[in-house]
Design an enzyme around this catalytic site. Structure first.
Site, PDB file in Angstrom:
ATOM      1  N   ASP A  98       0.849  -1.200   0.000  1.00 27.03           N
ATOM      2  CA  ASP A  98       0.000   0.000   0.000  1.00 27.03           C
ATOM      3  C   ASP A  98       0.886   1.253   0.000  1.00 27.03           C
ATOM      4  O   ASP A  98       1.828   1.360   0.792  1.00 27.03           O
ATOM      5  CB  ASP A  98      -0.887  -0.018   1.251  1.00 27.03           C
ATOM      6  CG  ASP A  98      -1.894   1.109   1.263  1.00 27.03           C
ATOM      7  OD1 ASP A  98      -3.089   0.839   1.035  1.00 27.03           O
ATOM      8  OD2 ASP A  98      -1.477   2.269   1.486  1.00 27.03           O
ATOM      9  N   ASN A 142      -1.936  13.066  -3.676  1.00 22.38           N
ATOM     10  CA  ASN A 142      -3.030  13.593  -4.493  1.00 22.38           C
ATOM     11  C   ASN A 142      -3.325  15.047  -4.144  1.00 22.38           C
ATOM     12  O   ASN A 142      -3.490  15.896  -5.020  1.00 22.38           O
ATOM     13  CB  ASN A 142      -4.305  12.776  -4.268  1.00 22.38           C
ATOM     14  CG  ASN A 142      -4.412  11.595  -5.222  1.00 22.38           C
ATOM     15  OD1 ASN A 142      -3.855  11.605  -6.305  1.00 22.38           O
ATOM     16  ND2 ASN A 142      -5.125  10.570  -4.794  1.00 22.38           N
ATOM     17  N   HIS A 202      -4.630  14.858  -8.760  1.00 20.08           N
ATOM     18  CA  HIS A 202      -5.048  13.481  -9.043  1.00 20.08           C
ATOM     19  C   HIS A 202      -4.328  12.881 -10.261  1.00 20.08           C
ATOM     20  O   HIS A 202      -3.884  11.720 -10.217  1.00 20.08           O
ATOM     21  CB  HIS A 202      -6.571  13.458  -9.226  1.00 20.08           C
ATOM     22  CG  HIS A 202      -7.203  12.167  -8.866  1.00 20.08           C
ATOM     23  ND1 HIS A 202      -7.420  11.176  -9.800  1.00 20.08           N
ATOM     24  CD2 HIS A 202      -7.657  11.683  -7.683  1.00 20.08           C
ATOM     25  CE1 HIS A 202      -7.994  10.143  -9.213  1.00 20.08           C
ATOM     26  NE2 HIS A 202      -8.146  10.421  -7.930  1.00 20.08           N
ATOM     27  N   ASP A 229      -2.247   9.463 -10.389  1.00 24.22           N
ATOM     28  CA  ASP A 229      -2.417   8.360 -11.352  1.00 24.22           C
ATOM     29  C   ASP A 229      -1.071   7.926 -11.930  1.00 24.22           C
ATOM     30  O   ASP A 229      -0.786   6.742 -12.062  1.00 24.22           O
ATOM     31  CB  ASP A 229      -3.332   8.801 -12.515  1.00 24.22           C
ATOM     32  CG  ASP A 229      -4.798   8.762 -12.123  1.00 24.22           C
ATOM     33  OD1 ASP A 229      -5.090   8.371 -10.973  1.00 24.22           O
ATOM     34  OD2 ASP A 229      -5.636   9.125 -12.966  1.00 24.22           O
ATOM     35  N   GLU A 254      -4.879   2.390  -4.107  1.00 16.67           N
ATOM     36  CA  GLU A 254      -3.410   2.454  -4.102  1.00 16.67           C
ATOM     37  C   GLU A 254      -2.852   1.230  -3.387  1.00 16.67           C
ATOM     38  O   GLU A 254      -1.826   1.287  -2.734  1.00 16.67           O
ATOM     39  CB  GLU A 254      -2.915   3.760  -3.465  1.00 16.67           C
ATOM     40  CG  GLU A 254      -3.878   4.419  -2.503  1.00 16.67           C
ATOM     41  CD  GLU A 254      -3.844   3.825  -1.100  1.00 16.67           C
ATOM     42  OE1 GLU A 254      -4.813   3.104  -0.773  1.00 16.67           O
ATOM     43  OE2 GLU A 254      -2.886   4.074  -0.354  1.00 16.67           O
TER      44      GLU A 254
HETATM   45  P1  GH3 Z   1      -1.716   5.374   4.368  1.00 16.64           P
HETATM   46  O1  GH3 Z   1      -0.254   5.659   4.387  1.00 16.64           O
HETATM   47  O2  GH3 Z   1      -2.276   5.115   5.722  1.00 16.64           O
HETATM   48  O3  GH3 Z   1      -2.050   4.278   3.402  1.00 16.64           O
HETATM   49  O4  GH3 Z   1      -2.432   6.706   3.854  1.00 16.64           O
HETATM   50  P2  GH3 Z   1      -3.080   6.986   2.451  1.00 16.64           P
HETATM   51  O5  GH3 Z   1      -3.255   8.445   2.298  1.00 16.64           O
HETATM   52  O6  GH3 Z   1      -2.291   6.318   1.383  1.00 16.64           O
HETATM   53  O7  GH3 Z   1      -4.464   6.195   2.557  1.00 16.64           O
HETATM   54  P3  GH3 Z   1      -5.957   6.673   2.379  1.00 16.64           P
HETATM   55  O8  GH3 Z   1      -6.741   5.392   2.348  1.00 16.64           O
HETATM   56  O9  GH3 Z   1      -6.324   7.704   3.375  1.00 16.64           O
HETATM   57  O10 GH3 Z   1      -5.980   7.336   0.959  1.00 16.64           O
HETATM   58  C1  GH3 Z   1      -5.859   6.659  -0.226  1.00 16.64           C
HETATM   59  C2  GH3 Z   1      -6.038   7.630  -1.353  1.00 16.64           C
HETATM   60  O11 GH3 Z   1      -5.817   7.013  -2.616  1.00 16.64           O
HETATM   61  C3  GH3 Z   1      -7.410   8.225  -1.393  1.00 16.64           C
HETATM   62  C4  GH3 Z   1      -7.835   8.107  -2.831  1.00 16.64           C
HETATM   63  O12 GH3 Z   1      -8.340   9.300  -3.326  1.00 16.64           O
HETATM   64  C5  GH3 Z   1      -6.577   7.768  -3.550  1.00 16.64           C
HETATM   65  N1  GH3 Z   1      -6.816   6.972  -4.735  1.00 16.64           N
HETATM   66  C6  GH3 Z   1      -7.460   5.781  -4.822  1.00 16.64           C
HETATM   67  N2  GH3 Z   1      -7.510   5.373  -6.109  1.00 16.64           N
HETATM   68  C7  GH3 Z   1      -6.876   6.324  -6.840  1.00 16.64           C
HETATM   69  C8  GH3 Z   1      -6.591   6.453  -8.244  1.00 16.64           C
HETATM   70  O13 GH3 Z   1      -6.930   5.623  -9.085  1.00 16.64           O
HETATM   71  N3  GH3 Z   1      -5.926   7.575  -8.627  1.00 16.64           N
HETATM   72  C9  GH3 Z   1      -5.519   8.517  -7.742  1.00 16.64           C
HETATM   73  N4  GH3 Z   1      -4.839   9.572  -8.182  1.00 16.64           N
HETATM   74  N5  GH3 Z   1      -5.781   8.408  -6.421  1.00 16.64           N
HETATM   75  C10 GH3 Z   1      -6.441   7.336  -5.977  1.00 16.64           C
HETATM   76 MG    MG Z   2      -2.147   4.204   1.401  1.00 14.73          MG
END
Ligand code: GH3
Ligand code: MG
Length: 293
Positions: free
Chosen positions: A173, A181, A186, A190, A216
């Site tokens: 992860d 982001n 965003h 990506d 992610e």
């Molecule tokens: P942690 O270290 O605890 O994992 O924190 P984190 O910020 O990585 O975890 P969190 O679950 O809070 O956030 C994950 C983010 O990933 C939120 C979401 O908007 C972003 N995300 C998910 N799918 C995609 C994608 O396809 N593209 C982009 N750019 N962002 C994405």
């Molecule tokens: Mg994360």
């Protein structure tokens, strides 16, 4: 049809090969084989043909036997086969179709018929490939998607338990991805997902599996020679990603890893333990790996 497909023409007679090739070569790329054995070899090798025109009567392996073998192997089963034969009976046609051929063309060869049938089946094959790709792969990263992962991983775990070989599951992860982001947008997020996915693919052997599990989060599976090999491999992934610095942005991941054990029962079981280990990796400061107990 936009892309050029590859058609494999199989016939022991050079004249027939020539006639068939002249029908097909304007629209498609061609390869030829003069025996059943050669056909099987070419069909397995990359790039694989999109269609096989298969003569029925050949010395050595005949067309029916070749078709049977093609359909029995998962590597070649999805290549459409059209029989080309001088045999005209209903019984022969039925046999060919029952063996899994998509069509049956009789000699003497009528070019317009050959072209029409070949084009029809090529169109269907390429459409099916496209649908399969959409069903199996994540569009952004090109990795396997969650749906495909669960399907394949379930089988992999069952096999490893049955045959008692080691299989490891890594849950990976990206750290603080939300911040990435928020800070860079965003689209940049990506792009970073793609770059991380590339590392996972490059570190793979063909028998390994790398998939995008969700946002992610990624899952990697492999069967290392021993436990320390598994840990070394996971550490290498961790290090490679932290050195990546895409667009000069600091990107790290946390990894939870678990070896399949009988108590897991299935993929879901081992994934749960890998996920718990991942939580510990996050709690213990991120950019690190934890091994499930
Ligand atoms: P942690 O270290 O605890 O994992 O924190 P984190 O910020 O990585 O975890 P969190 O679950 O809070 O956030 C994950 C983010 O990933 C939120 C979401 O908007 C972003 N995300 C998910 N799918 C995609 C994608 O396809 N593209 C982009 N750019 N962002 C994405
Ligand atoms: Mg994360």
């Amino acid at each position: 049809m936009s892309e050029k497909a590859l058609v494999l023409i199989v016939d022991d007679s050079p004249t027939n090969l020539q006639v068939l090739a002249s029908c097909v070569k304007n629209c498609h790329r061609i390869k030829v084989a003069t025996s059943g054995e050669q056909c099987l070899q070419i069909a397995q090798a990359s790039p694989q043909p999109d269609l096989i025109l298969l003569d029925v009567e050949m010395p050595g392996m005949n067309g029916y036997e070749v078709c049977e073998q093609l359909k029995a192997s998962s590597l070649t089963a999805s290549i459409p086969v059209i029989f080309v034969t001088a045999l005209q009976g209903d019984e022969d046609e039925r046999r060919g179709l029952e063996l899994g051929a998509v069509d049956y063309i009789t000699k003497p060869i009528r070019p317009a018929i050959v072209i029409a049938r070949v084009n029809t089946h090529i169109t269907l094959k390429l459409q099916r490939d496209k649908l399969n790709k959409m069903a199996f792969y994540d569009q952004l990263t090109g990795l396997y998607n969650r749906h495909y992962l669960i399907d394949v991983a379930t089988k992999k775990v069952a096999r490893s338990l049955r045959h008692h070989y080691d299989l490891w599951v890594l849950m990976i992860d990206i750290d603080h991805f939300k911040q990435i982001n928020d800070n860079y947008g965003h689209p940049m997020g990506d792009d970073i997902l793609k770059k991380v996915a590339e590392v996972l693919v490059l570190d793979n052997r063909t028998e390994d599996l790398a998939a995008r599990f969700g946002g992610e989060e990624f899952v990697v599976m492999f069967d290392p020679s021993d436990d320390s090999d598994a840990v070394i491999k996971a550490q290498r992934i961790l290090k490679k990603i932290s050195k990546l610095k895409p667009h000069n942005i600091s990107v790290t991941v946390s990894i939870g890893m678990a070896k399949v054990v009988a108590e897991d029962g299935n993929f879901e079981g081992v994934l749960k333990r890998a996920d718990q280990a991942l939580y510990r990796a996050k709690d213990n400061g991120r950019n690190r790996l934890e091994i499930a107990r």
